[in-house]
Each structure stands twice: as structure tokens, then as C-alpha cells.
Scaffold this motif. Structure first.
Motif, PDB file in Angstrom:
ATOM      1  N   VAL A 261      -0.711  -0.237  -1.283  1.00 42.04           N
ATOM      2  CA  VAL A 261      -0.787  -1.583  -0.702  1.00 42.04           C
ATOM      3  C   VAL A 261      -1.939  -1.709   0.294  1.00 42.04           C
ATOM      4  N   GLY A 262      -2.305  -0.590   0.949  1.00 42.69           N
ATOM      5  CA  GLY A 262      -3.348  -0.663   1.962  1.00 42.69           C
ATOM      6  C   GLY A 262      -4.750  -0.542   1.411  1.00 42.69           C
ATOM      7  N   ILE A 263      -4.974   0.451   0.549  1.00 39.75           N
ATOM      8  CA  ILE A 263      -6.314   0.703   0.016  1.00 39.75           C
ATOM      9  C   ILE A 263      -6.559  -0.084  -1.263  1.00 39.75           C
ATOM     10  N   GLU A 264      -5.622   0.003  -2.204  1.00 38.38           N
ATOM     11  CA  GLU A 264      -5.839  -0.658  -3.498  1.00 38.38           C
ATOM     12  C   GLU A 264      -5.671  -2.170  -3.406  1.00 38.38           C
ATOM     13  N   SER A 265      -4.663  -2.623  -2.643  1.00 33.79           N
ATOM     14  CA  SER A 265      -4.395  -4.063  -2.574  1.00 33.79           C
ATOM     15  C   SER A 265      -5.007  -4.731  -1.348  1.00 33.79           C
ATOM     16  N   GLY A 266      -5.488  -3.941  -0.391  1.00 34.91           N
ATOM     17  CA  GLY A 266      -6.139  -4.504   0.784  1.00 34.91           C
ATOM     18  C   GLY A 266      -5.205  -5.139   1.797  1.00 34.91           C
ATOM     19  N   GLN A 267      -3.898  -4.820   1.730  1.00 34.62           N
ATOM     20  CA  GLN A 267      -2.935  -5.359   2.693  1.00 34.62           C
ATOM     21  C   GLN A 267      -2.840  -4.393   3.888  1.00 34.62           C
ATOM     22  N   ILE A 268      -3.857  -4.405   4.719  1.00 39.45           N
ATOM     23  CA  ILE A 268      -3.966  -3.449   5.817  1.00 39.45           C
ATOM     24  C   ILE A 268      -2.831  -3.602   6.822  1.00 39.45           C
ATOM     25  N   SER A 269      -2.457  -4.836   7.135  1.00 40.86           N
ATOM     26  CA  SER A 269      -1.383  -5.067   8.104  1.00 40.86           C
ATOM     27  C   SER A 269      -0.062  -4.493   7.600  1.00 40.86           C
ATOM     28  N   LEU A 270       0.220  -4.685   6.330  1.00 36.94           N
ATOM     29  CA  LEU A 270       1.462  -4.178   5.739  1.00 36.94           C
ATOM     30  C   LEU A 270       1.488  -2.649   5.781  1.00 36.94           C
ATOM     31  N   ALA A 271       0.363  -2.031   5.417  1.00 36.48           N
ATOM     32  CA  ALA A 271       0.281  -0.571   5.424  1.00 36.48           C
ATOM     33  C   ALA A 271       0.438  -0.021   6.842  1.00 36.48           C
ATOM     34  N   THR A 272      -0.161  -0.693   7.833  1.00 37.87           N
ATOM     35  CA  THR A 272      -0.047  -0.250   9.234  1.00 37.87           C
ATOM     36  C   THR A 272       1.384  -0.375   9.719  1.00 37.87           C
ATOM     37  N   ALA A 273       2.060  -1.439   9.327  1.00 42.20           N
ATOM     38  CA  ALA A 273       3.458  -1.631   9.731  1.00 42.20           C
ATOM     39  C   ALA A 273       4.341  -0.518   9.174  1.00 42.20           C
ATOM     40  N   VAL A 274       4.099  -0.134   7.932  1.00 40.92           N
ATOM     41  CA  VAL A 274       4.864   0.962   7.321  1.00 40.92           C
ATOM     42  C   VAL A 274       4.579   2.266   8.058  1.00 40.92           C
ATOM     43  N   GLY A 275       3.308   2.498   8.392  1.00 42.75           N
ATOM     44  CA  GLY A 275       2.948   3.707   9.127  1.00 42.75           C
ATOM     45  C   GLY A 275       3.603   3.770  10.496  1.00 42.75           C
ATOM     46  N   LEU A 276       3.646   2.635  11.194  1.00 40.09           N
ATOM     47  CA  LEU A 276       4.293   2.579  12.508  1.00 40.09           C
ATOM     48  C   LEU A 276       5.795   2.810  12.376  1.00 40.09           C
ATOM     49  N   PHE A 277       6.384   2.239  11.334  1.00 37.37           N
ATOM     50  CA  PHE A 277       7.808   2.456  11.073  1.00 37.37           C
ATOM     51  C   PHE A 277       8.087   3.943  10.841  1.00 37.37           C
TER      52      PHE A 277
END
Length: 302
Positions: A261-277
Motif C-alpha cells: 500500500v505504501g510503495i506500490e499504491s503510494g498510500q504513504i499515510s496509510l502505510a505510516t499509520a500501520v507502522g505506528l500501530f
């Protein structure tokens, strides 16, 4: 007190100088990136940057928790880590005790070298080895089975067989290296305890049970706490390289989900939220495991 501290620092300034590089490393690569955590609360825009992106509060987290793929990745992460804990965690302990009990020095060194080598092999290379050995059509094992008139086993294309393959490959890659810590702890046990036990008639198994294992109890507890603290996080290389579309029900974990979702789809905010979780839940697991270990076994790392 201040005079004592300044005298101590002047006397041991070399030790403090050695700490400079590690401290700089942690400040730059560990604490510095924390500035980007705010992306999890913003609708990140590459052109506006972190500071200029719109603040959306917890909307990104709501989107994460309404994403079915996220919960599948979370389930798989916990499942694979739990199975790794059950199967992979005891393996280096057993190997270390076996190596420690060996009396033929040259064979002991040879066995240690053979067991350590897989740790230094890249997961990309291991992925190629796994494909050559376990591939359904071109794998060494299935070629032997089909050559004998038996059916090929879908090690990499059936999710249940893939799960077993994933776990066994993980044991092969990590168990030998993990023995180093246990061997170091075992060599620190007073040899007189073994001699006294032998005089009292204790056999090899009883010496392991009553001297070796209690002697490395602290090491076992520390590594167990660390492993439990990592229950929510998982490496990217192993599930990504060994996994494939056919077994995504098991191979899709949080690290591959963030990549997708972060690299392939470009949803950086979503990927960061998952990482913080992951980070927050991992901290809870770590503190919980440390607390339980302190209460039950009187061993902790904090």
C-alpha cells in the motif's frame, strides 16, 4: 559528586569517545525519522511535504481499521510469529546444549561452522534455493517423487504446505546463529557444578536439566521477552521472497502489506499509520512480557 564524575570522565574519556558514533547513529537513523510519524495523521502530499500536508487527525487510522486486508495481514503476522516462537525459539537452545555436550573438538567446530553459514546467506539466495528444492515442477524433491511414480507435493503453492516450508526454512536459517548466545551463557557456568553432580551419580540428562538449563535461565528469559516484544513485527524478506499469490492467505503480513500500500499504491499515510500501530502494539507486548517474566520467573530486562 560533580568532582568525582569529572574525574571519572577524564580517566575514562576513551570509553565516552567510543560512544559518540553509536549515539550519532541512533539520533540520525532512529530518532530523526520520528519526525515523519506525523504523516499518519495527515493526508500526505509529495508536493506539499510533511509540513504542508493537510491534518486529518485519526481518519487514516479509521481507514486502516476498516480495511479487511489489514486484518488479514495482522492475523498472519501474529500466526507466523507465534508458530516461529513455538518451533524456532527452542531450536537454538537444543542445538547449543547438543554442541556444548560434544567432546570431540574438531567435530564440534565443524558442526558450528556448518550451522552458522545459513545466517550469512541473503534471503534472495535462500529464495532461489527454496525454489530449486521445493518447487512443484522443477524442485529437486518433487522431481525425485515424480520419478518414483508418486504425486508432487505443492510445497510452495498450497498454503498449508507453504506454512510448514516457511517455518522449516526459518529454523534452518536462524537456529545455528542463535546458538552463539546460548553457548556463551553455557560456558559461563561453573564447571565444578558438573563435577559435583557427576560424583553424586547424575547422568548427562540430569546435568542438563538441573545445571545447564537453570544456569542459562536469564539468557532464555531475556530472549523470550525480546521475541514476545516482536510478535507484532515481522521481517519483510522472508515472507515476501518465499511467498507468492497462491499462498497470499498466509504470506501477506504487515511488512508486505505496508510495502504494497505504501510503495506500490503510494498510500504513504496509510502505510505510516500501520507502522505506528505496529510500534505501539509491539511496545505493549514487550512491556507485558517483561512484567509477566518478572512476576513468574523473577527475570526481566527493564
Amino acid at each position: 559528586m560533580a568532582v568525582k564524575n569529572s574525574t571519572y570522565i577524564r580517566r575514562n574519556w576513551q570509553l565516552y569517545l567510543l560512544l559518540v558514533l553509536p549515539v550519532i547513529y541512533f539520533l540520525v537513523f532512529k530518532y530523526g525519522p520520528m519526525y515523519g510519524v506525523q504523516i499518519a495523521f495527515k493526508e500526505f502530499n509529495f508536493f506539499q511535504g510533511i509540513g504542508g500536508s493537510e491534518w486529518v487527525g485519526l481518519d487514516i487510522f479509521r481507514e486502516v481499521f476498516h480495511n479487511n486486508d489489514f486484518f488479514k495481514a495482522l492475523r498472519n503476522t501474529l500466526l507466523l510469529n507465534l508458530l516461529d516462537l513455538i518451533i524456532s525459539f527452542p531450536a537454538p537452545l537444543i542445538l547449543a546444549i547438543m554442541l556444548y555436550e560434544l567432546r570431540i573438538v574438531w567435530f564440534k567446530k565443524f558442526a558450528q561452522t556448518i550451522l552458522y553459514i545459513p545466517h550469512f546467506i541473503s534471503w534472495v539466495i535462500i529464495g532461489g534455493i527454496v525454489l530449486q528444492v521445493f518447487g512443484t515442477e522443477s524442485g529437486f524433491i518433487n522431481n525425485m517423487l515424480t520419478g518414483m511414480g508418486l504425486d508432487a507435493i505443492p510445497f510452495l503453492s498450497d498454503k498449508h504446505y507453504w506454512l510448514v516450508t516457511y517455518l522449516l526454512v526459518g529454523v534452518w536459517q536462524s537456529a545455528g546463529w542463535g546458538t552463539i548466545l546460548y553457548l556463551a551463557a553455557l560456558t559461563g557456568i561453573n564447571k565444578e557444578l558438573f563435577e559435583a553432580a557427576e560424583v553424586d551419580g547424575a547422568g548427562r540428562f540430569k546435568k542438563i536439566l538441573h545445571i545447564s538449563l537453570p544456569g542459562i535461565k536469564t539468557t532464555i528469559a531475556t530472549l523470550l521477552i525480546i521475541n514476545l516484544g516482536n510478535m507484532i513485527s515481522i521481517g519483510f524478506d522472508r515472507p515476501f521472497i518465499i511467498g507468492n499469490v497462491a499462498v497470499r492467505d498466509y504470506s501477506e503480513v504487515l511488512s508486505t502489506f505496508v510495502y504494497r500500500v505504501g510503495i506500490e499504491s503510494g498510500q504513504i499515510s496509510l502505510a505510516t499509520a500501520v507502522g505506528l500501530f505496529q510500534a505501539l502494539v509491539g511496545l505493549i507486548f514487550l512491556l507485558g512480557a517483561n512484567y509477566a517474566s518478572k512476576k513468574l520467573a523473577d527475570e526481566s530486562i527493564l
